[in-house]
Write an enzyme that holds these catalytic residues in place. Structure first.
Site, PDB file in Angstrom:
ATOM      1  N   LEU A 192       0.814  -1.222   0.000  1.00 45.76           N
ATOM      2  CA  LEU A 192       0.000   0.000   0.000  1.00 45.76           C
ATOM      3  C   LEU A 192       0.845   1.270   0.000  1.00 45.76           C
ATOM      4  CD1 LEU A 192      -2.883  -0.968   2.463  1.00 45.76           C
ATOM      5  CD2 LEU A 192      -2.957  -0.858  -0.029  1.00 45.76           C
ATOM      6  N   CYS A 210       3.015  -1.480   8.826  1.00 46.68           N
ATOM      7  CA  CYS A 210       1.595  -1.209   8.546  1.00 46.68           C
ATOM      8  C   CYS A 210       0.797  -2.501   8.425  1.00 46.68           C
ATOM      9  CB  CYS A 210       1.470  -0.386   7.268  1.00 46.68           C
ATOM     10  SG  CYS A 210       2.291   1.227   7.353  1.00 46.68           S
ATOM     11  N   HIS A 211       1.304  -3.441   7.636  1.00 46.60           N
ATOM     12  CA  HIS A 211       0.566  -4.689   7.421  1.00 46.60           C
ATOM     13  C   HIS A 211       1.451  -5.923   7.534  1.00 46.60           C
ATOM     14  CE1 HIS A 211      -1.792  -1.512   5.346  1.00 46.60           C
ATOM     15  NE2 HIS A 211      -2.823  -2.166   5.861  1.00 46.60           N
ATOM     16  N   GLY A 212       2.692  -5.737   7.984  1.00 46.64           N
ATOM     17  CA  GLY A 212       3.526  -6.891   8.306  1.00 46.64           C
ATOM     18  C   GLY A 212       4.196  -7.551   7.124  1.00 46.64           C
TER      19      GLY A 212
END
Length: 246
Positions: A192, A210-212
């Site tokens: 992202l 943020c999302h690993g």
């Protein structure tokens, strides 16, 4: 009775003759004018024919005749210099048109090209001499973060030995570098667009909190939701320890 029949038989022929005579006289009187006109028509036609034949005139007798076509006509055999002048004028005008069109096209194309200041921002040069082995620096190019890592021989050996089956976006380590000890990648997560943290994660490369998403020291995605490896920007070495990005 017989006397009456005898008188009637004598009277009928006389009445018939008188009626026939009157009819014939009327018909003669009616057709007399038409006969007279028809008899006079040949003289009229002959008179008209004779008058029209007498009134016919030659072309030069009818008045002024335009001779401009003959007087202004260019004789290409007798006057070859006029033909050459005409060709020269036509060629000159066409050359002028072509030159004007060329200048307009060149100006239009040059107006669309990037200016000098934009071209200066399109590329950036960085000195790598101060980066110790195993360290990573972050620089800025076109408003984007760029990770430059000085890899150790051990890190190079580990990344070169990773099987392709373990990689989501399969790329060999030597396909992502110009020199094995230097890795240059954009610092933007391919999930992202976040900026990963250097020297973190399960593979000691980069980690996006943020999302690993986990990246190895070659910038390849190894774990997490990111679909692709970190992008390698266009760059080249201008000197042994200097690179030009862009």
């Amino acid at each position: 009775m017989n006397a009456f029949r005898l008188g009637a038989s004598r009277l009928v022929p006389s009445v018939t003759r008188s009626v026939a005579g009157s009819l014939s006289s009327r018909q003669t009187a009616a057709f007399a004018p038409s006969l007279a006109s028809s008899s006079s028509s040949p003289s009229f036609f002959s008179t008209a024919t004779s008058s029209s034949s007498s009134n016919q005139q030659s072309l030069h007798e009818l008045g002024s005749v335009d001779h401009s076509y003959t007087s202004d006509r260019i004789d290409k055999v007798a006057e070859p210099e006029r033909r050459a002048f005409t060709y020269l004028m036509l060629s000159g005008v066409r050359f002028a048109y072509a030159s004007t069109a060329r200048v307009l096209v060149v100006k239009f194309v040059s107006s669309m090209s990037a200016s000098a200041d934009v071209l200066a921002l399109a590329s950036a040069e960085f000195d790598l001499g101060d980066i110790d082995p195993g360290k990573t620096i972050t620089v800025k190019w076109r408003g984007k973060p760029v990770f430059i890592r000085h890899r150790t021989p051990a890190e190079i050996a580990v990344e070169s030995a990773v099987p392709m089956a373990h990689l989501r976006d399969q790329e060999a380590d030597d396909e992502r570098v110009l020199k094995p000890e230097w890795l240059v990648v954009l610092g933007i997560c391919t999930h992202l667009g976040c900026v990963p943290i250097s020297g973190a994660g399960d593979f000691n490369g980069w980690f996006c909190p943020c999302h690993g998403s986990h990246y190895d020291v070659s910038g390849r995605i190894r774990k997490g939701p990111a679909p692709l490896n970190l992008e390698v920007p266009p760059y080249k070495f201008t000197e042994e320890t200097k690179i030009l990005v862009g």
